[in-house]
Write an enzyme that holds these catalytic residues in place. Structure first.
Site, PDB file in Angstrom:
ATOM      1  N   ASP A  67       6.042   4.183   4.986  1.00 13.37           N
ATOM      2  CA  ASP A  67       6.900   3.186   5.620  1.00 13.37           C
ATOM      3  C   ASP A  67       6.898   1.856   4.881  1.00 13.37           C
ATOM      4  O   ASP A  67       7.576   0.912   5.297  1.00 13.37           O
ATOM      5  CB  ASP A  67       6.521   2.986   7.094  1.00 13.37           C
TER       6      ASP A  67
ATOM      7  N   HIS B 136       0.850  -1.193   0.000  1.00 10.95           N
ATOM      8  CA  HIS B 136       0.000   0.000   0.000  1.00 10.95           C
ATOM      9  C   HIS B 136       0.882   1.238   0.000  1.00 10.95           C
ATOM     10  O   HIS B 136       2.108   1.163   0.190  1.00 10.95           O
ATOM     11  CB  HIS B 136      -0.964  -0.002   1.184  1.00 10.95           C
TER      12      HIS B 136
END
Length: 305
Positions: free
Chosen positions: A68, A64
């Site tokens: 991070d 996604h």
């Protein structure tokens, strides 16, 4: 044919990187493939630290578009060019990943020395995104704050193993060995048909790896990954902070263990820990109240299954 696969954890912590805590990225080595899964900041440094050859990475899977999980991608793409890579690279990820990468290449007046391909994803149902004669990769729809997928890597059934002693005893010509390993029977000179089961051993049981980060507790995941060899499931929080799961779109260690139990997987790897915790063993202890075979991911750790 290898009967094992390995998972190398390059990073397994949530949100911002720390001095000794890298955001999410890992490498799966399965059936002669080296798959890079997510690409948080610092991934290329971790690849070098773990002595993983860049040239072997031909597929990158992004779950996604939270930083991070992909802020290290441009560094990897750029370094591949600096190394004069020529082999194609395919990036799988949500719609938008292509625009993000190409815009950065455009504005920095950069280019790649190799073909760069994208497979953008938008389906909310499991979708086959990669297949060859050894492995399939299917998305695992997750439930996060933005569109997200995990990935389910499954080995295909390999060739049967030749029972060389049986073949030699029947004086079967070597020219038939490949046919036998592919499941064929053999007809002897006197017309006798020797069934394949008498000439071969069963191939190794296919193994599978399910990668799930980031997601709220979603029981439907268990239905898709039944009997997986190993499951990596995010465990951002301990039970004491379960109230944070809904607003952030994350899971607890116990919830990850519940998915593992429902799916009857063989092994559970926990990761994506919130950096608020100092003792990772607490995650393992909580998960083991639900599921017995729990492993803790940590940067630089390698699992072999």
């Amino acid at each position: 044919m290898s009967s094992t696969f390995t998972v190398s954890i390059l990073g397994c912590y949530a949100a911002a990187p720390g001095a000794f805590k890298n955001p999410t990225s890992q490498v799966l080595e399965m059936r002669n493939h080296v798959f890079l899964i997510d690409c948080g900041e610092g991934t290329q440094v971790a690849l070098r630290r773990n002595k993983i050859k860049f040239v072997r990475i031909k597929h990158i899977f992004i779950s996604h578009l939270h930083g991070d999980h992909f802020f290290g991608l441009m560094g990897v793409i750029s370094t591949f060019s600096l190394l004069k890579r020529t082999a194609p690279l395919t990036i799988y990820g949500p719609v938008g990943i292509k625009e993000i990468v190409l815009l950065q290449l455009k504005l920095t007046q950069s280019f790649t020395s190799y073909p760069l391909h994208f497979k953008e994803l938008s389906s909310k149902e499991p979708e086959l995104v990669y297949e060859d004669d050894a492995v399939t990769v299917i998305t695992i729809p997750l439930q996060h704050r933005i569109y997200a997928n995990g990935y389910y890597f499954q080995e295909k059934v390999g060739q049967r193993k030749l029972n060389i002693n049986a073949a030699l005893n029947l004086e079967i010509d070597k020219a038939y060995f490949n046919k036998i390993k592919q499941g064929g029977d053999v007809t002897l000179d006197d017309g006798t048909i020797v069934p394949n089961s008498e000439l071969t051993f069963d191939p190794p049981k296919p193994k599978s790896y399910a990668y799930c980060s980031d997601t709220k507790y979603k029981p439907a995941i268990a239905d898709q990954i039944q009997k997986a060899t190993a499951l990596y499931h995010e465990s951002t929080f301990l039970e004491s902070h379960e109230h944070l799961c809904k607003p952030t779109g994350h899971s607890t260690a116990k919830q990850a263990a519940s998915i593992a139990k429902q799916a009857e997987v063989e092994n559970l790897i926990l990761g994506h820990y919130s950096t608020r915790y100092n003792d990772l063993n607490e995650f393992k202890e909580e998960a083991e109240t639900i599921f017995p075979d729990v492993h803790l991911a940590d940067d630089g750790k390698v699992f072999t299954f």
